[in-house]
Design a protein around this motif. Structure first.
Motif: not given
Length: 374
Positions: A221-226, A239-241, A258-261, A282-293
């Motif tokens: 679920a959306p709020g389940a970051l932990a 994991v992708c959010l 660290g709820a995803g990458k 912000a995401a790329t600065a943190a080392g996360w990959q991003v894509w356009s949904g």
């Protein structure tokens, strides 16, 4: 810049193929199209690509129509701005309602870039000349039906396929598609259908590591970051959010936990191009990959997504398939098409780079309204 009129259209288009997720099945899509104009007659278009029902998010076409007419449009008509990124200050006091905001924000970017004669991708500081396109495939009646759909789009040149999954429809389709297409970039999307405290759910998710997936998108679920963080600690697949992140504060929390990458950046979910660009940074600065949904956008929203995907951090294929995958006839010209698995970014045309077939839009509209500046 001052917007002098805001016009809205409720438009529905039939899908060429029914689409099923973990929550529902649909055969058509209804979105709200936003047309704004300034005193010089320059026009900008945006698309409110909210779902019709409150399954993906709490917003629906009906709620967006209300918020647009009662709050967003009146606020924009009394607000002046220099840069399109500043237009969102008009509705800064309005909490939530990101899908509604996204359509207005998109229209402001289109208006500003058309007025200045530059492409939207250029204004966003895009670099890529094309966006690698993937397709999103819904839950099918049988695995054989799914394989037929996958084969069709692989033959058309698409390099990445996303499968919608749900409890009891996860390992089998993933295994079958991987066996049939061993080199295909493959990912799955649960739309929050699983629970970490359900032993069967957790076992199925952990089993997905066996199929060489690019990512597992939004298992909880959306709020389940932990819970996402606990799963990521046990899962080799990134994991992708998606639904979990609709503002920058949530993104900051997800990164810290660290709820995803990987982050699926949807212009509509994030409240528009202005916030989506900041999320990319912000995401790329943190080392996360991003894509356009995507949200099954018509041509207006799809063109905005392509422009956003031209930013340098979008390293993974996006849900940027040609509009002909979903609609027999789109509302823009030229239509958005994928060639050898890529969608070109139109740097040579101002604004979105595609002209809206306004006569067609007006003929389809089930409801409209117009508000003008006093």
């Amino acid at each position: 810049m001052q917007v002098t009129s805001v016009e809205a259209f409720r438009v529905e288009l039939p899908l060429v193929h029914e689409f099923e997720t973990s929550s529902h099945r649909k055969s058509s899509i209804e979105h709200i199209l936003v047309r704004i104009a300034d005193a010089d007659g320059v026009v900008g278009w945006g698309e409110i690509a909210s779902p019709s029902d409150p399954f993906y998010s709490s917003e629906t076409v009906d709620t967006c129509w209300l918020i647009l007419r009662r709050h967003l449009a009146p606020a924009l008509l009394v607000h002046t701005w220099e840069e399109p990124g500043d237009a969102s200050r008009a509705w800064a006091r309005i909490r939530g309602h990101n899908f509604a905001k996204a359509g207005v924000d998109m229209a402001c970017w289109d208006l500003a870039t058309r007025a200045s004669g530059v492409s939207l991708a250029s204004a966003l500081d895009g670099e890529r000349t094309s966006a690698v396109a993937g397709v999103s495939l819904g839950i099918e009646p049988t695995v054989d039906d799914l394989l037929t759909e996958v084969s069709k789009y692989v033959d058309e040149g698409y390099r990445r396929v996303k499968l919608k999954i749900a409890p009891a429809w996860d390992e089998e389709p993933s295994r079958a598609v991987r066996a049939a297409f061993p080199d295909l970039m493959l990912q799955v999307d649960a739309n929050g259908a699983y629970r970490y405290d359900d032993a069967d759910h957790l076992r199925s998710l952990l089993a997905l590591d066996a199929y060489g997936l690019l990512l597992v998108e939004q298992p909880f679920a959306p709020g389940a970051l932990a819970a996402h963080a606990r799963l990521q600690a046990r899962l080799q697949t990134p994991v992708c959010l998606d639904e979990s992140i609709d503002d920058l504060d949530q993104l900051d929390s997800a990164i810290e936990l660290g709820a995803g990458k990987i982050l699926n950046i949807k212009t509509s979910r994030m409240g528009g191009l202005t916030v989506a660009r900041r999320a990319h940074d912000a995401a790329t600065a943190a080392g996360w990959q991003v894509w356009s949904g995507g949200m099954h956008e018509f041509g207006i929203g799809r063109a905005a997504n392509v422009a956003l995907a031209s930013l340098p951090g979008f390293s993974l294929p996006g849900d940027l398939s040609g509009s002909d995958k979903y609609y027999a006839r789109d509302i823009v010209d030229p239509p958005i098409r994928a060639h050898d698995g890529e969608v070109p970014v139109p740097y040579d045309r101002p604004g979105l780079g595609h002209e809206v077939d306004e006569e067609f839009v007006r003929s389809l509209a089930s409801e409209t309204f117009v508000l003008t500046a006093n």
